[in-house]
Design a protein around this motif. Structure first.
Motif, PDB file in Angstrom:
ATOM      1  N   CYS A  16       8.149   7.811   5.225  1.00 17.02           N
ATOM      2  CA  CYS A  16       7.835   7.339   3.880  1.00 17.02           C
ATOM      3  C   CYS A  16       7.873   8.520   2.929  1.00 17.02           C
ATOM      4  CB  CYS A  16       6.462   6.672   3.839  1.00 17.02           C
ATOM      5  SG  CYS A  16       6.168   5.809   2.278  1.00 17.02           S
ATOM      6  N   ALA A  19       2.493   9.292   0.943  1.00 18.23           N
ATOM      7  CA  ALA A  19       1.549   9.535   2.043  1.00 18.23           C
ATOM      8  C   ALA A  19       0.175   9.050   1.598  1.00 18.23           C
ATOM      9  CB  ALA A  19       1.514  11.016   2.402  1.00 18.23           C
ATOM     10  N   CYS A  20       0.062   7.744   1.437  1.00 16.67           N
ATOM     11  CA  CYS A  20      -1.160   7.165   0.893  1.00 16.67           C
ATOM     12  C   CYS A  20      -2.318   7.303   1.882  1.00 16.67           C
ATOM     13  CB  CYS A  20      -0.935   5.692   0.570  1.00 16.67           C
ATOM     14  SG  CYS A  20       0.479   5.408  -0.530  1.00 16.67           S
ATOM     15  N   HIS A  22      -4.690   5.280   2.323  1.00 12.50           N
ATOM     16  CA  HIS A  22      -5.070   3.994   2.918  1.00 12.50           C
ATOM     17  C   HIS A  22      -4.019   3.435   3.867  1.00 12.50           C
ATOM     18  CE1 HIS A  22      -2.714   3.050  -0.716  1.00 12.50           C
ATOM     19  NE2 HIS A  22      -2.194   2.113   0.043  1.00 12.50           N
ATOM     20  N   CYS A  23      -2.922   4.154   4.092  1.00 13.79           N
ATOM     21  CA  CYS A  23      -1.798   3.605   4.858  1.00 13.79           C
ATOM     22  C   CYS A  23      -2.219   3.240   6.288  1.00 13.79           C
ATOM     23  CB  CYS A  23      -0.661   4.607   4.896  1.00 13.79           C
ATOM     24  SG  CYS A  23       0.790   3.950   5.753  1.00 13.79           S
ATOM     25  N   ALA A  27       1.991   6.338   7.689  1.00 19.76           N
ATOM     26  CA  ALA A  27       3.369   6.686   7.368  1.00 19.76           C
ATOM     27  C   ALA A  27       3.411   7.934   6.500  1.00 19.76           C
ATOM     28  CB  ALA A  27       4.047   5.517   6.641  1.00 19.76           C
ATOM     29  N   GLY A  69       8.069  -0.690   6.067  1.00 24.17           N
ATOM     30  CA  GLY A  69       7.818   0.513   6.837  1.00 24.17           C
ATOM     31  C   GLY A  69       6.352   0.908   6.621  1.00 24.17           C
ATOM     32  N   GLY A  70       6.268   2.146   6.319  1.00 25.81           N
ATOM     33  CA  GLY A  70       7.187   3.159   5.802  1.00 25.81           C
ATOM     34  C   GLY A  70       8.088   2.632   4.684  1.00 25.81           C
ATOM     35  N   THR A  97       8.387   1.207  -1.356  1.00 23.01           N
ATOM     36  CA  THR A  97       7.341   1.992  -2.001  1.00 23.01           C
ATOM     37  C   THR A  97       7.511   2.037  -3.518  1.00 23.01           C
ATOM     38  OG1 THR A  97       8.627   4.010  -1.684  1.00 23.01           O
ATOM     39  CG2 THR A  97       7.011   3.445   0.000  1.00 23.01           C
TER      40      THR A  97
HETATM   41  S1  SF4 Z   1       4.076   2.835   3.855  1.00 23.09           S
HETATM   42 FE1  SF4 Z   1       3.109   2.174   1.941  1.00 23.09          FE
HETATM   43  S2  SF4 Z   1       0.943   2.639   2.177  1.00 23.09           S
HETATM   44 FE2  SF4 Z   1       2.051   3.784   3.768  1.00 23.09          FE
HETATM   45  S3  SF4 Z   1       2.391   5.835   2.862  1.00 23.09           S
HETATM   46 FE3  SF4 Z   1       4.210   4.559   2.424  1.00 23.09          FE
HETATM   47  S4  SF4 Z   1       3.818   3.641   0.388  1.00 23.09           S
HETATM   48 FE4  SF4 Z   1       1.858   4.419   1.193  1.00 23.09          FE
END
Ligand code: SF4
Length: 98
Positions: A16, A19-20, A22-23, A27, A69-70, A97
């Motif tokens: 991804c 790099a959230c 809350h993911c 990812a 995904g990701g 994203t």
């Molecule tokens: S997959 Fe979604 S929640 Fe996870 S890091 Fe990527 S954008 Fe953020």
């Protein structure tokens, strides 16, 4: 009442551009969690993805197939995967994203 799935959400990659915190997949460009459960962050090959599409088409024909995904667009083979899903009668869509 549906006798088969009508939506399948398929996480195609852990990669991804974000790099959230809350993911739920952890990812990102590299795993944040160092744990045995996160050790294998490999992806299916294109041919393996085609096989999954065959499997989805057999148990959930014409289902909405969410490719996510990701960030699914980081896969260089995303267009052949989408094309194959469409050819097999699925309804591919994507969650990205941005
Ligand atoms: S997959 Fe979604 S929640 Fe996870 S890091 Fe990527 S954008 Fe953020």
């Amino acid at each position: 009442v549906f006798d088969r799935p009508y939506v399948v959400s398929w996480n195609l990659t852990y990669r991804c551009n974000l790099a959230c915190e809350h993911c739920y997949l952890d990812a990102g460009p590299a795993p944040k969690v160092q744990d045995e459960a996160f050790a294998d962050r490999s992806e299916l090959s294109t041919d393996q993805c085609f096989e999954v599409i065959e499997q989805i088409a057999s148990f959930a024909p014409e289902c909405l197939t969410i490719l996510t995904g990701g960030e699914p667009l980081l896969r260089r083979d995303i267009l052949p995967i989408v094309r194959r899903a469409h050819e097999r009668g699925l309804w591919p869509g994507s969650a990205r994203t941005a």
